[in-house]
Motif scaffolding. Sequence first.
Motif, PDB file in Angstrom:
ATOM      1  N   PRO A 101       0.825  -1.215   0.000  1.00 26.60           N
ATOM      2  CA  PRO A 101       0.000   0.000   0.000  1.00 26.60           C
ATOM      3  C   PRO A 101       0.854   1.258   0.000  1.00 26.60           C
ATOM      4  N   GLU A 102       0.336   2.295  -0.606  1.00 30.13           N
ATOM      5  CA  GLU A 102       1.060   3.577  -0.624  1.00 30.13           C
ATOM      6  C   GLU A 102       1.301   4.088   0.789  1.00 30.13           C
ATOM      7  N   SER A 103       0.439   3.722   1.725  1.00 26.16           N
ATOM      8  CA  SER A 103       0.600   4.144   3.121  1.00 26.16           C
ATOM      9  C   SER A 103       1.931   3.680   3.710  1.00 26.16           C
ATOM     10  N   ALA A 104       2.451   2.552   3.216  1.00 24.62           N
ATOM     11  CA  ALA A 104       3.732   2.053   3.728  1.00 24.62           C
ATOM     12  C   ALA A 104       4.843   3.060   3.459  1.00 24.62           C
ATOM     13  N   GLY A 105       4.850   3.613   2.248  1.00 25.49           N
ATOM     14  CA  GLY A 105       5.848   4.623   1.916  1.00 25.49           C
ATOM     15  C   GLY A 105       5.605   5.926   2.649  1.00 25.49           C
ATOM     16  N   ASP A 106       4.345   6.220   2.940  1.00 26.95           N
ATOM     17  CA  ASP A 106       4.033   7.447   3.675  1.00 26.95           C
ATOM     18  C   ASP A 106       4.590   7.419   5.086  1.00 26.95           C
ATOM     19  N   TYR A 107       4.702   6.222   5.667  1.00 28.03           N
ATOM     20  CA  TYR A 107       5.039   6.149   7.082  1.00 28.03           C
ATOM     21  C   TYR A 107       6.317   5.402   7.431  1.00 28.03           C
ATOM     22  N   ALA A 108       6.472   4.176   6.972  1.00 23.31           N
ATOM     23  CA  ALA A 108       7.451   3.375   7.702  1.00 23.31           C
ATOM     24  C   ALA A 108       8.304   2.398   6.916  1.00 23.31           C
ATOM     25  N   SER A 109       8.071   2.191   5.603  1.00 25.12           N
ATOM     26  CA  SER A 109       8.875   1.192   4.907  1.00 25.12           C
ATOM     27  C   SER A 109      10.331   1.624   4.779  1.00 25.12           C
ATOM     28  N   GLY A 110      10.557   2.936   4.680  1.00 21.36           N
ATOM     29  CA  GLY A 110      11.930   3.443   4.587  1.00 21.36           C
ATOM     30  C   GLY A 110      12.124   4.466   3.506  1.00 21.36           C
ATOM     31  N   THR A 111      11.362   4.364   2.393  1.00 21.23           N
ATOM     32  CA  THR A 111      11.493   5.348   1.323  1.00 21.23           C
ATOM     33  C   THR A 111      10.923   6.691   1.776  1.00 21.23           C
ATOM     34  N   ASN A 112      11.309   7.753   1.087  1.00 22.13           N
ATOM     35  CA  ASN A 112      10.888   9.087   1.491  1.00 22.13           C
ATOM     36  C   ASN A 112       9.545   9.441   0.880  1.00 22.13           C
ATOM     37  N   HIS A 113       8.686  10.097   1.670  1.00 24.46           N
ATOM     38  CA  HIS A 113       7.365  10.444   1.139  1.00 24.46           C
ATOM     39  C   HIS A 113       7.271  11.892   0.651  1.00 24.46           C
ATOM     40  N   THR A 114       8.382  12.620   0.677  1.00 22.34           N
ATOM     41  CA  THR A 114       8.382  13.975   0.122  1.00 22.34           C
ATOM     42  C   THR A 114       8.742  13.857  -1.356  1.00 22.34           C
ATOM     43  N   LEU A 115       7.715  13.967  -2.210  1.00 26.92           N
ATOM     44  CA  LEU A 115       7.834  13.578  -3.609  1.00 26.92           C
ATOM     45  C   LEU A 115       7.309  14.660  -4.544  1.00 26.92           C
ATOM     46  N   PRO A 116       7.763  14.639  -5.809  1.00 26.45           N
ATOM     47  CA  PRO A 116       7.260  15.624  -6.787  1.00 26.45           C
ATOM     48  C   PRO A 116       5.817  15.341  -7.179  1.00 26.45           C
ATOM     49  N   THR A 117       5.027  16.383  -7.263  1.00 25.90           N
ATOM     50  CA  THR A 117       3.623  16.267  -7.667  1.00 25.90           C
ATOM     51  C   THR A 117       3.392  17.084  -8.933  1.00 25.90           C
ATOM     52  N   ASN A 118       2.141  17.075  -9.380  1.00 27.08           N
ATOM     53  CA  ASN A 118       1.733  17.958 -10.476  1.00 27.08           C
ATOM     54  C   ASN A 118       2.522  17.731 -11.773  1.00 27.08           C
ATOM     55  N   GLY A 119       2.973  16.502 -11.977  1.00 24.51           N
ATOM     56  CA  GLY A 119       3.715  16.177 -13.192  1.00 24.51           C
ATOM     57  C   GLY A 119       5.208  16.428 -13.109  1.00 24.51           C
ATOM     58  N   TYR A 120       5.682  16.976 -11.979  1.00 23.98           N
ATOM     59  CA  TYR A 120       7.114  17.266 -11.861  1.00 23.98           C
ATOM     60  C   TYR A 120       7.968  16.001 -11.767  1.00 23.98           C
ATOM     61  N   ALA A 121       7.333  14.841 -11.589  1.00 23.25           N
ATOM     62  CA  ALA A 121       8.105  13.595 -11.570  1.00 23.25           C
ATOM     63  C   ALA A 121       8.737  13.298 -12.929  1.00 23.25           C
ATOM     64  N   ARG A 122       8.353  14.059 -13.954  1.00 23.28           N
ATOM     65  CA  ARG A 122       9.035  13.912 -15.253  1.00 23.28           C
ATOM     66  C   ARG A 122      10.487  14.387 -15.171  1.00 23.28           C
ATOM     67  N   ALA A 123      10.788  15.242 -14.208  1.00 25.54           N
ATOM     68  CA  ALA A 123      12.128  15.836 -14.157  1.00 25.54           C
ATOM     69  C   ALA A 123      12.737  15.876 -12.755  1.00 25.54           C
ATOM     70  N   TYR A 124      11.915  15.714 -11.720  1.00 25.73           N
ATOM     71  CA  TYR A 124      12.398  15.824 -10.342  1.00 25.73           C
ATOM     72  C   TYR A 124      12.358  14.476  -9.637  1.00 25.73           C
ATOM     73  N   SER A 125      13.269  14.320  -8.664  1.00 23.10           N
ATOM     74  CA  SER A 125      13.246  13.163  -7.771  1.00 23.10           C
ATOM     75  C   SER A 125      12.644  13.589  -6.442  1.00 23.10           C
ATOM     76  N   GLY A 126      12.260  12.607  -5.645  1.00 21.18           N
ATOM     77  CA  GLY A 126      11.821  12.898  -4.291  1.00 21.18           C
ATOM     78  C   GLY A 126      13.004  13.277  -3.411  1.00 21.18           C
ATOM     79  N   VAL A 127      12.696  13.703  -2.189  1.00 23.88           N
ATOM     80  CA  VAL A 127      13.742  14.058  -1.232  1.00 23.88           C
ATOM     81  C   VAL A 127      14.545  12.809  -0.871  1.00 23.88           C
ATOM     82  N   SER A 128      15.855  12.985  -0.752  1.00 20.71           N
ATOM     83  CA  SER A 128      16.758  11.894  -0.403  1.00 20.71           C
ATOM     84  C   SER A 128      17.926  12.483   0.374  1.00 20.71           C
ATOM     85  N   LEU A 129      18.899  11.646   0.669  1.00 26.89           N
ATOM     86  CA  LEU A 129      20.114  12.134   1.329  1.00 26.89           C
ATOM     87  C   LEU A 129      20.774  13.225   0.489  1.00 26.89           C
ATOM     88  N   ASP A 130      20.739  13.064  -0.832  1.00 28.33           N
ATOM     89  CA  ASP A 130      21.345  14.049  -1.731  1.00 28.33           C
ATOM     90  C   ASP A 130      20.718  15.436  -1.593  1.00 28.33           C
TER      91      ASP A 130
END
Length: 429
Positions: free
Chosen positions: A351-380
């Motif tokens: 479920p998407e909720s896993a990423g929102d809370y606790a699986s480990g991946t970051n839930h701060t992500l590009p919206t509004n079509g920006y995923a064509r060019a942007y990545s979500g928040v990471s260590l970088d």
Amino acid sequence: MRKIEYPVKPEWAGLVSRPTKNLEDLEPGILETFRLVKEKGDAALRELTQKYDGITVEELLVSETEIAAAASQLKVELKEAIQQAHSNIEAFHKGQAEPLRKTETMPGVTCWRKSVAIDCVGLYIPGGTAPLFSTLLMLGVPAKLAGCREIVLCTPPSKDGTVHPAILYAASLLGITKIVKAGGAQAIAAMAFGTETVTAVHKIFGPGNQYVTVAKQLVSKAGVAIDLPAGPSEVLVIADDSAHPAFVAADLLSQAEHGPDSQVIFLTNSKELLEQVEQELQAQLEVLPRKEFAAKALENSLAILLHSVEGMLAFSNLYAPEHLILAVKNFENLERYVTNAGSVFLGNYSPESAGDYASGTNHTLPTNGYARAYSGVSLDSFVKKITFQHITPQGLQHIGKTIEVMAEAEGLEAHKNAVSVRLKEVNNV
């Protein structure tokens, strides 16, 4: 949800466009907030918190006593859940660290790149109807791992002037002690320009309402970096006849409940599944505490019937969703075809909720079509990549002619000379 059956490709461009909201009308008021914070500092934060939130805040900083007391105000199971999420998020982001690698591009010419933490960062964590302590983990963990020297946390206080104990507990786990009771555009202004209490930061992270969103966009024009362009939450679910209708409906509603401006997209090649999911949506919607938010979001959402999984993947890549769920057979063979998405969830039990809370991946992500060019928040996101190079005298002899020829061809004689004077010395030795 609006149901569309077998739209042809020329129609897709209109279907992937998000519901738009003109936010330019907010700019004059936000710029006035910026002016007040620049001129009056802490006093402006207190005044604006009283004006917009009806809350009187005497001490802007959360005290050590308040932070220490937060743990006792939470149930043990919530504290354990926060600790587990912290551990998983930390493990995943630790794996993103890059070892320093030196490359000799030619004899005597050595280049490398080093990650250096952003010195001072600001984290904005919404309070209000949904105090997002999970977002604090998503931002605070990589900030700490990166080694940011100073972390400023701004979050709006509740009506009694306190900060939600779960936010304070997460902050204490992270070792974040500078917590400011301020929200809205005034908090963004404080972190961007500084006040007596709030350190001016170099980069601002975190979601917020439309005022926060516009404020972040405006400070980015003033030389303060932000994490990424933000917009309403969204999910796209691709499902075939192997999917569970109740699961699909639950995933769609999990994003729809964020707010009335959220958007969810359901793609399937099964007419039977589409009808079953529609029934499940209505049944599950009725018992949601945030039913009104979710129902409003569904009005802006789409259920689309397409002929094939390949067609659904093509539509998804055009849409570029913040969250993508592949509830289909043989998803292992399909993930390589995903080219535009913020975060992907594979199979019926992810479920998407896993990423929102606790699986480990970051839930701060590009919206509004920006995923064509942007990545979500990471260590970088919390480091700068600085390149270094060292050239020996012999290395300059190898590369010098190349530089001279290129500089001369561009008409930049001083560039050529910076090499020529050194070569003259090296060759005379």
